[in-house]
Enzyme design. Structure first.
Site, PDB file in Angstrom:
ATOM      1  N   SER A 252       4.007  -0.191   9.072  1.00 47.05           N
ATOM      2  CA  SER A 252       3.558  -0.923   7.892  1.00 47.05           C
ATOM      3  C   SER A 252       4.740  -1.437   7.079  1.00 47.05           C
ATOM      4  CB  SER A 252       2.712  -0.022   7.002  1.00 47.05           C
ATOM      5  OG  SER A 252       1.462   0.226   7.567  1.00 47.05           O
TER       6      SER A 252
ATOM      7  N   ASP B 185      -1.293  -7.683   0.357  1.00 44.67           N
ATOM      8  CA  ASP B 185      -0.649  -6.389   0.587  1.00 44.67           C
ATOM      9  C   ASP B 185       0.861  -6.580   0.712  1.00 44.67           C
ATOM     10  OD1 ASP B 185      -0.209  -3.728   1.112  1.00 44.67           O
ATOM     11  OD2 ASP B 185      -0.913  -3.814   3.187  1.00 44.67           O
TER      12      ASP B 185
ATOM     13  N   HIS C  95       0.797  -1.226   0.000  1.00 49.69           N
ATOM     14  CA  HIS C  95       0.000   0.000   0.000  1.00 49.69           C
ATOM     15  C   HIS C  95       0.832   1.281   0.000  1.00 49.69           C
ATOM     16  CE1 HIS C  95       0.069  -0.826   4.498  1.00 49.69           C
ATOM     17  NE2 HIS C  95       0.366   0.451   4.502  1.00 49.69           N
TER      18      HIS C  95
END
Length: 250
Positions: free
Chosen positions: A194, A102, A55
């Site tokens: 992330s 992802d 992402h």
């Protein structure tokens, strides 16, 4: 919903509920920087390739020449070695709406030089079991209420959560490309973590992906991209001396 990449001001504190960590204990850990500021985590898988969350790519694709990994340091935006990005490859099943797959395979321009603070990590081929204890590291926010990233690398230990239980909590489908872990008050990955590693027995099992409203809900699990579900994809896209791992965890 995504545990977004983010940069912020620093204090000598922590990933939410974490402890200070030494890069020598987690030498696969990377910091992805944009314009010199930490935005995400990542993991070394070979001398020329790394893994991170997909992402960040959509948000930063136009600035790929401003992106680089920092390796081999316990300090955010300080020390270690810098590695420009040549290109990245998203999993073909990547879905921005559902957060499926992802994951991004990233090639660096200048190779990682192995040493005590820089090492690749093996990729898990089998999903972990419920209640297995995993290690998460990162330089992200240490307080979900304030945009303050950690000055030093942080580490936490959390348990794998049953997929059905995770689905009940979120009231949505948790697919085979996802692994849930957590449900510990004030302890977990947050913004800026992330793309970072979820590790069990020195094998990369997951990549920090998303959770409910970022990381502001302390009683819900975090969701990670499941590395075993994309093992063959990674192996086909990354041209490296692949570190084979056993199917079973040690």
């Amino acid at each position: 919903m995504i545990a977004a990449c983010s940069a912020g001001r620093s204090v000598p504190e922590r990933i939410v509920g974490g402890e200070n960590a030494k890069i020598e204990d987690f030498p696969y850990q990377l910091s992805l920087e944009r314009h010199g500021m930490h935005i995400c985590g990542g993991s070394i898988i070979s001398k020329n390739y790394a893994l991170t969350a997909a992402h960040w790519c959509g948000r930063n694709a136009r600035d790929i020449d401003q992106l680089r990994f920092r390796a081999g340091t316990s300090l955010r935006e300080q020390g270690g070695s810098l590695h420009d990005i040549t290109y990245y490859i998203l999993h073909p099943g990547r879905n921005k709406l559902t957060n499926d797959y992802d994951i991004s395979v990233v090639k660096v321009n200048n190779s990682f030089v192995y040493g005590s603070a820089v090492q690749p990590i093996a990729l898990a081929q089998k999903d972990p079991l419920t209640y297995d204890v995993a290690v998460v590291t990162g330089f992200g926010w240490f307080d979900p209420a304030t945009p303050i990233t950690a000055e030093r690398l942080q580490v936490i230990r959390i348990s794998i959560i049953d997929r059905e239980k995770c689905e009940d909590i979120y009231d949505r489908n948790i697919t085979k490309s996802m692994i849930c872990a957590g449900i510990i008050e004030n302890k977990g990955a947050c913004f800026g973590d992330s793309g970072g590693p979820l590790v069990i027995d020195h094998k990369l099992v997951g990549i920090v992906s998303w959770t409910k409203s970022g990381c502001r809900h302390p009683h819900v699990p975090q969701v990670y991209a499941a590395v075993p579900s994309v093992y063959d994809f990674i192996k086909s896209k990354a041209e490296f001396d692949f570190i084979e791992s056993n199917d079973e965890f040690d």
